[in-house]
Design a protein around this motif. Sequence first.
Motif, PDB file in Angstrom:
ATOM      1  N   THR A   2       0.830  -1.205   0.000  1.00  0.00           N
ATOM      2  CA  THR A   2       0.000   0.000   0.000  1.00  0.00           C
ATOM      3  C   THR A   2       0.863   1.254   0.000  1.00  0.00           C
ATOM      4  OG1 THR A   2      -1.668  -1.189   1.262  1.00  0.00           O
ATOM      5  CG2 THR A   2      -1.839   1.216   1.206  1.00  0.00           C
ATOM      6  N   GLN A   3       0.529   2.165  -0.903  1.00  0.00           N
ATOM      7  CA  GLN A   3       1.256   3.430  -0.962  1.00  0.00           C
ATOM      8  C   GLN A   3       0.886   4.303   0.247  1.00  0.00           C
ATOM      9  OE1 GLN A   3       3.885   3.151  -3.179  1.00  0.00           O
ATOM     10  NE2 GLN A   3       3.383   5.216  -3.833  1.00  0.00           N
ATOM     11  N   PRO A   4       1.881   4.971   0.850  1.00  0.00           N
ATOM     12  CA  PRO A   4       1.550   5.864   1.964  1.00  0.00           C
ATOM     13  C   PRO A   4       0.744   7.057   1.473  1.00  0.00           C
ATOM     14  CG  PRO A   4       3.859   6.141   1.313  1.00  0.00           C
ATOM     15  CD  PRO A   4       3.321   4.968   0.539  1.00  0.00           C
ATOM     16  N   THR A   5      -0.177   7.523   2.304  1.00  0.00           N
ATOM     17  CA  THR A   5      -0.923   8.727   1.963  1.00  0.00           C
ATOM     18  C   THR A   5       0.026   9.913   2.038  1.00  0.00           C
ATOM     19  OG1 THR A   5      -1.552   9.195   4.252  1.00  0.00           O
ATOM     20  CG2 THR A   5      -2.993   7.724   2.991  1.00  0.00           C
ATOM     21  N   PRO A   6      -0.335  11.045   1.384  1.00  0.00           N
ATOM     22  CA  PRO A   6       0.571  12.196   1.407  1.00  0.00           C
ATOM     23  C   PRO A   6       1.035  12.578   2.798  1.00  0.00           C
ATOM     24  CG  PRO A   6      -1.210  12.586  -0.136  1.00  0.00           C
ATOM     25  CD  PRO A   6      -1.515  11.290   0.559  1.00  0.00           C
ATOM     26  N   LEU A   7       0.133  12.546   3.778  1.00  0.00           N
ATOM     27  CA  LEU A   7       0.489  13.015   5.107  1.00  0.00           C
ATOM     28  C   LEU A   7       1.299  12.006   5.902  1.00  0.00           C
ATOM     29  CD1 LEU A   7      -2.757  14.919   6.111  1.00  0.00           C
ATOM     30  CD2 LEU A   7      -0.699  15.773   5.000  1.00  0.00           C
ATOM     31  N   GLN A   8       1.482  10.795   5.357  1.00  0.00           N
ATOM     32  CA  GLN A   8       2.340   9.802   6.010  1.00  0.00           C
ATOM     33  C   GLN A   8       3.776   9.874   5.513  1.00  0.00           C
ATOM     34  OE1 GLN A   8      -0.005   6.326   4.962  1.00  0.00           O
ATOM     35  NE2 GLN A   8      -0.817   6.149   7.047  1.00  0.00           N
ATOM     36  N   ARG A   9       4.026  10.747   4.555  1.00  0.00           N
ATOM     37  CA  ARG A   9       5.372  10.879   4.007  1.00  0.00           C
ATOM     38  C   ARG A   9       6.113  12.011   4.721  1.00  0.00           C
ATOM     39  NH1 ARG A   9       3.007  11.490  -2.093  1.00  0.00           N
ATOM     40  NH2 ARG A   9       1.582   9.729  -1.976  1.00  0.00           N
ATOM     41  N   PRO A  10       7.428  11.910   4.816  1.00  0.00           N
ATOM     42  CA  PRO A  10       8.172  12.999   5.460  1.00  0.00           C
ATOM     43  C   PRO A  10       8.216  14.270   4.606  1.00  0.00           C
ATOM     44  CG  PRO A  10       9.681  11.312   4.646  1.00  0.00           C
ATOM     45  CD  PRO A  10       8.290  10.764   4.503  1.00  0.00           C
ATOM     46  N   PHE A  11       8.092  14.120   3.271  1.00  0.00           N
ATOM     47  CA  PHE A  11       8.136  15.280   2.387  1.00  0.00           C
ATOM     48  C   PHE A  11       7.592  14.889   1.024  1.00  0.00           C
ATOM     49  CE2 PHE A  11      10.572  17.520  -1.002  1.00  0.00           C
ATOM     50  CZ  PHE A  11      10.022  18.780  -0.822  1.00  0.00           C
ATOM     51  N   THR A  12       6.778  15.763   0.455  1.00  0.00           N
ATOM     52  CA  THR A  12       6.226  15.582  -0.888  1.00  0.00           C
ATOM     53  C   THR A  12       6.110  16.955  -1.539  1.00  0.00           C
ATOM     54  OG1 THR A  12       4.919  13.690  -0.118  1.00  0.00           O
ATOM     55  CG2 THR A  12       4.305  14.627  -2.231  1.00  0.00           C
ATOM     56  N   PRO A 157       7.435  16.587 -23.702  1.00  0.00           N
ATOM     57  CA  PRO A 157       8.033  15.873 -22.557  1.00  0.00           C
ATOM     58  C   PRO A 157       8.552  16.854 -21.498  1.00  0.00           C
ATOM     59  CG  PRO A 157       8.844  14.978 -24.627  1.00  0.00           C
ATOM     60  CD  PRO A 157       8.100  16.235 -24.973  1.00  0.00           C
ATOM     61  N   VAL A 158       8.384  16.482 -20.252  1.00  0.00           N
ATOM     62  CA  VAL A 158       8.837  17.302 -19.127  1.00  0.00           C
ATOM     63  C   VAL A 158       9.757  16.471 -18.246  1.00  0.00           C
ATOM     64  CG1 VAL A 158       8.135  18.538 -17.051  1.00  0.00           C
ATOM     65  CG2 VAL A 158       6.752  18.704 -19.125  1.00  0.00           C
ATOM     66  N   THR A 159      10.915  17.012 -17.944  1.00  0.00           N
ATOM     67  CA  THR A 159      11.831  16.368 -17.011  1.00  0.00           C
ATOM     68  C   THR A 159      11.770  17.126 -15.696  1.00  0.00           C
ATOM     69  OG1 THR A 159      13.305  15.692 -18.813  1.00  0.00           O
ATOM     70  CG2 THR A 159      14.214  15.676 -16.577  1.00  0.00           C
ATOM     71  N   GLU A 160      11.237  16.488 -14.678  1.00  0.00           N
ATOM     72  CA  GLU A 160      11.125  17.159 -13.381  1.00  0.00           C
ATOM     73  C   GLU A 160      12.421  16.999 -12.594  1.00  0.00           C
ATOM     74  OE1 GLU A 160       7.521  16.713 -11.109  1.00  0.00           O
ATOM     75  OE2 GLU A 160       6.519  15.753 -12.811  1.00  0.00           O
ATOM     76  N   PRO A 161      12.947  18.105 -12.066  1.00  0.00           N
ATOM     77  CA  PRO A 161      14.184  18.010 -11.286  1.00  0.00           C
ATOM     78  C   PRO A 161      13.919  17.386  -9.929  1.00  0.00           C
ATOM     79  CG  PRO A 161      13.304  20.229 -11.166  1.00  0.00           C
ATOM     80  CD  PRO A 161      12.423  19.475 -12.131  1.00  0.00           C
ATOM     81  N   GLY A 162      14.949  16.833  -9.336  1.00  0.00           N
ATOM     82  CA  GLY A 162      14.814  16.344  -7.966  1.00  0.00           C
ATOM     83  C   GLY A 162      14.692  17.531  -7.015  1.00  0.00           C
ATOM     84  N   ILE A 163      13.637  17.554  -6.246  1.00  0.00           N
ATOM     85  CA  ILE A 163      13.396  18.672  -5.335  1.00  0.00           C
ATOM     86  C   ILE A 163      13.708  18.226  -3.906  1.00  0.00           C
ATOM     87  CG2 ILE A 163      11.677  20.252  -4.381  1.00  0.00           C
ATOM     88  CD1 ILE A 163      12.362  20.911  -7.228  1.00  0.00           C
ATOM     89  N   ARG A 164      14.567  18.982  -3.244  1.00  0.00           N
ATOM     90  CA  ARG A 164      14.866  18.735  -1.835  1.00  0.00           C
ATOM     91  C   ARG A 164      14.119  19.771  -0.974  1.00  0.00           C
ATOM     92  NH1 ARG A 164      19.536  19.063  -4.443  1.00  0.00           N
ATOM     93  NH2 ARG A 164      20.099  21.008  -3.378  1.00  0.00           N
ATOM     94  N   PRO A 165      13.801  19.433   0.259  1.00  0.00           N
ATOM     95  CA  PRO A 165      13.001  20.348   1.092  1.00  0.00           C
ATOM     96  C   PRO A 165      13.589  21.741   1.234  1.00  0.00           C
ATOM     97  CG  PRO A 165      13.135  18.186   2.130  1.00  0.00           C
ATOM     98  CD  PRO A 165      14.056  18.148   0.950  1.00  0.00           C
ATOM     99  N   GLU A 166      14.906  21.847   1.269  1.00  0.00           N
ATOM    100  CA  GLU A 166      15.519  23.162   1.511  1.00  0.00           C
ATOM    101  C   GLU A 166      15.568  24.054   0.267  1.00  0.00           C
ATOM    102  OE1 GLU A 166      18.942  20.386   0.376  1.00  0.00           O
ATOM    103  OE2 GLU A 166      17.083  20.265   1.535  1.00  0.00           O
ATOM    104  N   MET A 167      15.221  23.506  -0.902  1.00  0.00           N
ATOM    105  CA  MET A 167      15.283  24.307  -2.129  1.00  0.00           C
ATOM    106  C   MET A 167      14.177  25.366  -2.129  1.00  0.00           C
ATOM    107  SD  MET A 167      16.117  21.234  -4.840  1.00  0.00           S
ATOM    108  CE  MET A 167      16.025  22.268  -6.284  1.00  0.00           C
ATOM    109  N   PRO A 168      14.474  26.570  -2.657  1.00  0.00           N
ATOM    110  CA  PRO A 168      13.461  27.642  -2.638  1.00  0.00           C
ATOM    111  C   PRO A 168      12.294  27.360  -3.578  1.00  0.00           C
ATOM    112  CG  PRO A 168      15.421  28.350  -3.836  1.00  0.00           C
ATOM    113  CD  PRO A 168      15.757  27.030  -3.206  1.00  0.00           C
TER     114      PRO A 168
END
Length: 516
Positions: A2-12, A157-168
Amino acid sequence: MTQPTPLQRPFTTMSVLVREHATQRPTQRALMHGERVLDYAGLDAAMDRIAAALARDGVRPGEAIAICASSSIEYAAVYLGAVRAGVVVAPLAPSSTPDSLAGMVADAAARILFTDATVADVLQPVRDQLAATPIVTLDGSDAGQPYQAWLAPAGTPVTEPGIRPEMPLNIIYSSGTTGTPKGIVQSHGMRWAHVSRGAATGYGTHAITLLSTPLYSNTTLASFFPTIGLGGTAILMAKFDAGQYLALAQQHRATHTMLVPVQYQRLLAHPEFDRHDLSSFQQKFCTSAPFSPALKAEVLRRWPGALTELYGMTEGGGGCLLFADQFPDKLHTVGRPATGADVRIIDDEGRELPPGSTGEVVGRSAAMMNGYHNQPEKTAETEWHDAQGQRFIRTGDIGRFDEDGFLVLMDRKKDMIISGGFNIYPSDLEAVVREHPAVADVSVVGVPSERWGETPVAFVALRAGGGATAQDVLAWANQHLGKTQRLAAIHEVESLPRSAIGKVLKRELRDRITGA
């Protein structure tokens, strides 16, 4: 598995959340404006086209775009499409002066400016300064390239960059009520904190949020992002009108809203207020300006649903929540620290004060700005560190905690008046003056005095047919104020100058006296 719900993830990220909503409930309404509706499948597709167009134009992740326009579906889509591309958004106020607008575009190093016809007059004097910045018009007006022509073709086509929490994620410019606007850099992690705490106040797929404040304001975004992030519907108003707001709330069975105090005041004063069915409301929020206890009480009495006051700053830090319907005896406070927030009181030397003491409010939480854009010195000035080295944000507000842990605000530190060596809090004086039945609105400022150093002066808007003059109110108020608090004068005004989100522009009032 089962996939975790959005609020069960540390960051989305917001991008991932919208993509998931588009997959799971493609026809659910995401954005509404007037008669127009964009569902989640349409929003997800628009975000792809916007992200692809930004990449085509060479706007790289981490670089910025600016948006200066009235609220619309296109505005919201560009904001979220830029987020998908990892591009930083600088939403700017259409009420900016031309020089201020050009300065903010330059400060953000915005690669593209998105605008509409509502800011044509502001753009015109600074077109030469903005010559190097391509302009895209969200409404197809002739100030730049039309939005529909600018978009990348569907399916690009769209290439999404890896987003880290600290990125603006965005740069929110302060209103400039205290000087040159500062760019407040908010991260993806800070916005995720806003979204993840939204479930506690009822945001979710059923939420229908009526937003009548502008999308450049953090006031609006603090409600917009939880609504979209958790799969609800955001109804956008380009401009607040009390009658139209009430009609939309009733028609669409709104469940959530974010308003500033002056909007609550105008809605409750509308002659048709009590004839509208507002029973669908689950949560009403208020922030950005002082919310008087009497007005809170009237909202509770006349408007169904919970009322929650949010106290905090665009810079983030330790926010407080007042669940007004649950604590009707605490309406003079801004509530207790929110879950996960650490709020403390310090003195002028930066020493932490014991419970019950009055001093500057500082706070920390998961929702804190990275800093002021290009202004490390200003960033350092707004930070305080405790004995363990933890970073807090200074609010500039004076307050104290009562015996039950509720925060009582006294005033803005910069607005405090020192008269004859006594500290005078304008909010205390305003509360007294507001009790006069002829007073509709009031603001107190400190002005220079040879005798006292500073002295308090009030500006009042009187009710039509109230039967009292400004001098009558002055005499009455000084009978009810302490000796050291007495007003030197009261000036009658038709209305108080306010920012687009309802903050009284006290600097303008001081300038009327000093002639600055």
